[in-house]
Design a protein around this motif. Structure first.
Motif, PDB file in Angstrom:
ATOM      1  N   PRO A 196      21.625 -46.996 -28.596  1.00 14.47           N
ATOM      2  CA  PRO A 196      20.205 -47.319 -28.384  1.00 14.47           C
ATOM      3  C   PRO A 196      19.968 -48.640 -27.659  1.00 14.47           C
ATOM      4  N   GLY A 197      20.750 -49.654 -27.958  1.00 18.58           N
ATOM      5  CA  GLY A 197      20.582 -50.947 -27.278  1.00 18.58           C
ATOM      6  C   GLY A 197      20.842 -50.826 -25.784  1.00 18.58           C
ATOM      7  N   ALA A 198      21.864 -50.066 -25.423  1.00 18.15           N
ATOM      8  CA  ALA A 198      22.180 -49.866 -24.007  1.00 18.15           C
ATOM      9  C   ALA A 198      21.085 -49.036 -23.330  1.00 18.15           C
ATOM     10  N   GLN A 199      20.557 -48.025 -24.038  1.00 16.92           N
ATOM     11  CA  GLN A 199      19.462 -47.226 -23.472  1.00 16.92           C
ATOM     12  C   GLN A 199      18.246 -48.111 -23.195  1.00 16.92           C
ATOM     13  N   LYS A 200      17.929 -48.986 -24.154  1.00 18.94           N
ATOM     14  CA  LYS A 200      16.769 -49.865 -23.995  1.00 18.94           C
ATOM     15  C   LYS A 200      16.966 -50.782 -22.791  1.00 18.94           C
ATOM     16  N   ALA A 201      18.176 -51.294 -22.622  1.00 20.29           N
ATOM     17  CA  ALA A 201      18.464 -52.175 -21.484  1.00 20.29           C
ATOM     18  C   ALA A 201      18.324 -51.412 -20.159  1.00 20.29           C
ATOM     19  N   ILE A 202      18.738 -50.157 -20.148  1.00 26.02           N
ATOM     20  CA  ILE A 202      18.616 -49.334 -18.935  1.00 26.02           C
ATOM     21  C   ILE A 202      17.145 -49.102 -18.604  1.00 26.02           C
ATOM     22  N   PHE A 203      16.360 -48.731 -19.622  1.00 23.69           N
ATOM     23  CA  PHE A 203      14.934 -48.496 -19.398  1.00 23.69           C
ATOM     24  C   PHE A 203      14.250 -49.770 -18.910  1.00 23.69           C
ATOM     25  N   LYS A 204      14.630 -50.909 -19.492  1.00 28.65           N
ATOM     26  CA  LYS A 204      14.043 -52.184 -19.086  1.00 28.65           C
ATOM     27  C   LYS A 204      14.407 -52.503 -17.637  1.00 28.65           C
ATOM     28  N   ARG A 205      15.656 -52.263 -17.284  1.00 21.47           N
ATOM     29  CA  ARG A 205      16.106 -52.512 -15.922  1.00 21.47           C
ATOM     30  C   ARG A 205      15.326 -51.669 -14.914  1.00 21.47           C
ATOM     31  N   ASP A 206      15.023 -50.423 -15.286  1.00 17.49           N
ATOM     32  CA  ASP A 206      14.421 -49.484 -14.345  1.00 17.49           C
ATOM     33  C   ASP A 206      12.905 -49.422 -14.421  1.00 17.49           C
ATOM     34  N   ALA A 207      12.291 -50.172 -15.358  1.00 18.00           N
ATOM     35  CA  ALA A 207      10.827 -50.159 -15.493  1.00 18.00           C
ATOM     36  C   ALA A 207      10.192 -50.787 -14.253  1.00 18.00           C
ATOM     37  N   PRO A 208       9.059 -50.247 -13.812  1.00 18.14           N
ATOM     38  CA  PRO A 208       8.359 -50.865 -12.674  1.00 18.14           C
ATOM     39  C   PRO A 208       8.009 -52.315 -12.996  1.00 18.14           C
ATOM     40  N   LYS A 209       8.068 -53.149 -12.009  1.00 18.02           N
ATOM     41  CA  LYS A 209       7.737 -54.570 -12.205  1.00 18.02           C
ATOM     42  C   LYS A 209       6.298 -54.676 -12.685  1.00 18.02           C
ATOM     43  N   GLY A 210       6.083 -55.536 -13.649  1.00 13.91           N
ATOM     44  CA  GLY A 210       4.753 -55.735 -14.222  1.00 13.91           C
ATOM     45  C   GLY A 210       4.438 -54.768 -15.347  1.00 13.91           C
ATOM     46  N   ASP A 211       5.355 -53.853 -15.636  1.00 13.42           N
ATOM     47  CA  ASP A 211       5.148 -52.899 -16.738  1.00 13.42           C
ATOM     48  C   ASP A 211       5.229 -53.687 -18.039  1.00 13.42           C
TER      49      ASP A 211
END
Length: 138
Positions: free
Chosen positions: A120-135
């Motif tokens: 889960p921690g790695a998934q969260k980091a991936i989602f954070k990395r790929d989130a649109p800027k300003g999200d």
């Protein structure tokens, strides 16, 4: 392959030797149902394929879908293709439908299941990395 599509696919397979044209027409029906399963309207296959292309459909899948559409349409309507005595073409169309199901349904399910095993921690980091800027979540 969804069960209702598989039923029509099996019928197409069972008649391909005696009626390649009938098999191609059934495969066109499978294609129409598959488009609906994939979230399209299922009323106009050409429009559905166009919509899938706009959503990022891979070129090789689009080509397979259009090949199935054209052969299936010509099986139902007079056209340039005559499938009456072409069992090999009907079998090739079945292969194309299997390819599309594999690419659009089976492989995504496999990838999602495997990604579900990522901690889960790695998934969260991936989602954070790929989130649109300003999200707000990013």
């Amino acid at each position: 392959m969804p069960a209702d599509i598989a039923k029509d696919y099996d019928e197409a397979r069972s008649i391909a030797a005696k009626s390649p044209r009938g098999a191609a027409a059934l495969l066109r029906l499978c294609l129409q149902k598959l488009c609906k399963f994939l979230g399209e309207k299922g009323e106009n296959i050409n429009d559905d394929i166009g919509s899938l292309v706009k959503k990022g459909l891979a070129a090789e899948v689009q080509e397979a879908l259009d090949t199935l559409r054209v052969f299936g349409n010509n099986a139902l309507h007079p056209g340039e293709l005559d499938l009456r005595d072409d069992q090999a073409a009907a079998e090739a169309l079945m292969g194309l439908l299997n390819f599309v199901v594999e690419a659009m349904i089976t492989e995504p399910k496999k990838r999602k299941a495997l990604f579900g095993k990522v901690p889960p921690g790695a998934q969260k980091a991936i989602f954070k990395r790929d989130a649109p800027k300003g999200d707000a979540n990013g």
